[in-house]
Design an enzyme around this catalytic site. Structure first.
Site, PDB file in Angstrom:
ATOM      1  N   ASP A  27       0.858  -1.182   0.000  1.00 24.76           N
ATOM      2  CA  ASP A  27       0.000   0.000   0.000  1.00 24.76           C
ATOM      3  C   ASP A  27       0.890   1.226   0.000  1.00 24.76           C
ATOM      4  OD1 ASP A  27       0.009   0.964   3.092  1.00 24.76           O
ATOM      5  OD2 ASP A  27      -0.156  -1.215   3.034  1.00 24.76           O
ATOM      6  N   ASP A 116      -9.451   3.399   6.228  1.00 25.19           N
ATOM      7  CA  ASP A 116      -8.309   3.373   7.141  1.00 25.19           C
ATOM      8  C   ASP A 116      -8.729   4.100   8.411  1.00 25.19           C
ATOM      9  OD1 ASP A 116      -5.921   3.672   8.487  1.00 25.19           O
ATOM     10  OD2 ASP A 116      -4.823   4.557   6.807  1.00 25.19           O
ATOM     11  N   GLU A 118      -7.912   4.409  12.363  1.00 23.11           N
ATOM     12  CA  GLU A 118      -6.818   4.081  13.283  1.00 23.11           C
ATOM     13  C   GLU A 118      -6.457   5.294  14.121  1.00 23.11           C
ATOM     14  OE1 GLU A 118      -2.871   4.425  11.617  1.00 23.11           O
ATOM     15  OE2 GLU A 118      -3.699   4.110   9.603  1.00 23.11           O
TER      16      GLU A 118
END
Length: 229
Positions: A27, A116, A118
């Site tokens: 990624d 994503d 986090e």
């Protein structure tokens, strides 16, 4: 991704053999603005997730060239969105992601978009949200994405963050594929609700640019993941 705090990093990227049944991936984001995609492909990489957006104001300046380059090299690819639950609703950020590269189509080479979610890079770990509010935010993003594409987004997270900031919610295990980040020799304990990970980010560096990932399956399974079958 870039904001993931360093855990006990094993040198797994160099320890793993170059050829395995489990497809390799990477990624990347604007931190890797120039990627030699032919070399990446020749190194045995099969798929890539590319950062497209963040919040509702950031579009990666590298996304378009990275996406085209990965496509031309024959990689299966998809976009990811870095969430900022403190700035706007999940639905608003899903729409922003969809409008700037995060879509999905059943062409066999596009992975469903990834959320994503986090550690906050610039404030409270959980963005000032309660666990219940965080779960609602993620559901808003996920449902909006599914309504638009017919696919639920992949969720990228760590077990530590998920446990702390969602109360270890099991609400998404039967709908959203899990992309777990753990820099170790084994995946370990997964967040509640998931019986297995679909993707594993196992290192933040290696032979190829960006972070190093594995798909939990074989090449045929990765193709089915892209097709939605």
């Amino acid at each position: 991704m870039k904001y993931l705090p360093l855990l006990a990093l094993a040198t797994l990227a160099s320890a793993l053999p170059e050829k395995r049944a489990t497809p390799y991936g990477i990624d990347v984001s604007s931190y890797q603005p120039t990627v030699d995609w032919t070399t990446v492909k020749n190194n045995g990489v099969s798929f890539v997730y590319i950062k497209a957006t963040e919040g509702t104001t950031y579009i990666s300046p590298s996304f378009s060239n990275q996406y085209i380059g990965a496509t031309d090299a024959g990689l299966i690819r998809g976009g990811y969105h870095f969430a900022h639950p403190d700035l706007s609703t999940g639905a608003t950020q899903a729409d922003y992601f969809l409008a700037h590269g995060g879509g999905w189509s059943a062409d066999g080479i596009t992975l469903p978009g990834a959320l994503d979610i986090e550690y906050n890079p610039s404030g409270s770990e959980c963005y000032g949200l309660t666990a219940a509010s965080m779960v609602s935010w993620i559901k808003s993003f996920s449902d909006t994405y599914e309504t638009a594409t017919g696919r639920y987004p992949v969720i990228y997270t760590t077990t530590d963050w998920w446990t702390t900031c969602t109360g270890n919610s099991a609400a998404f295990g039967t709908t959203n594929p899990l992309w777990i980040a753990i820099y170790s020799s084994a995946v370990g304990t997964l967040p509640a609700g998931w019986q297995y990970e679909t993707f594993w980010q196992y290192a933040d560096s290696g032979t190829n640019p960006g972070d190093a990932d594995l798909f939990n399956g074989d090449a045929a399974g990765l193709s089915r993941m892209a097709l939605g079958s």
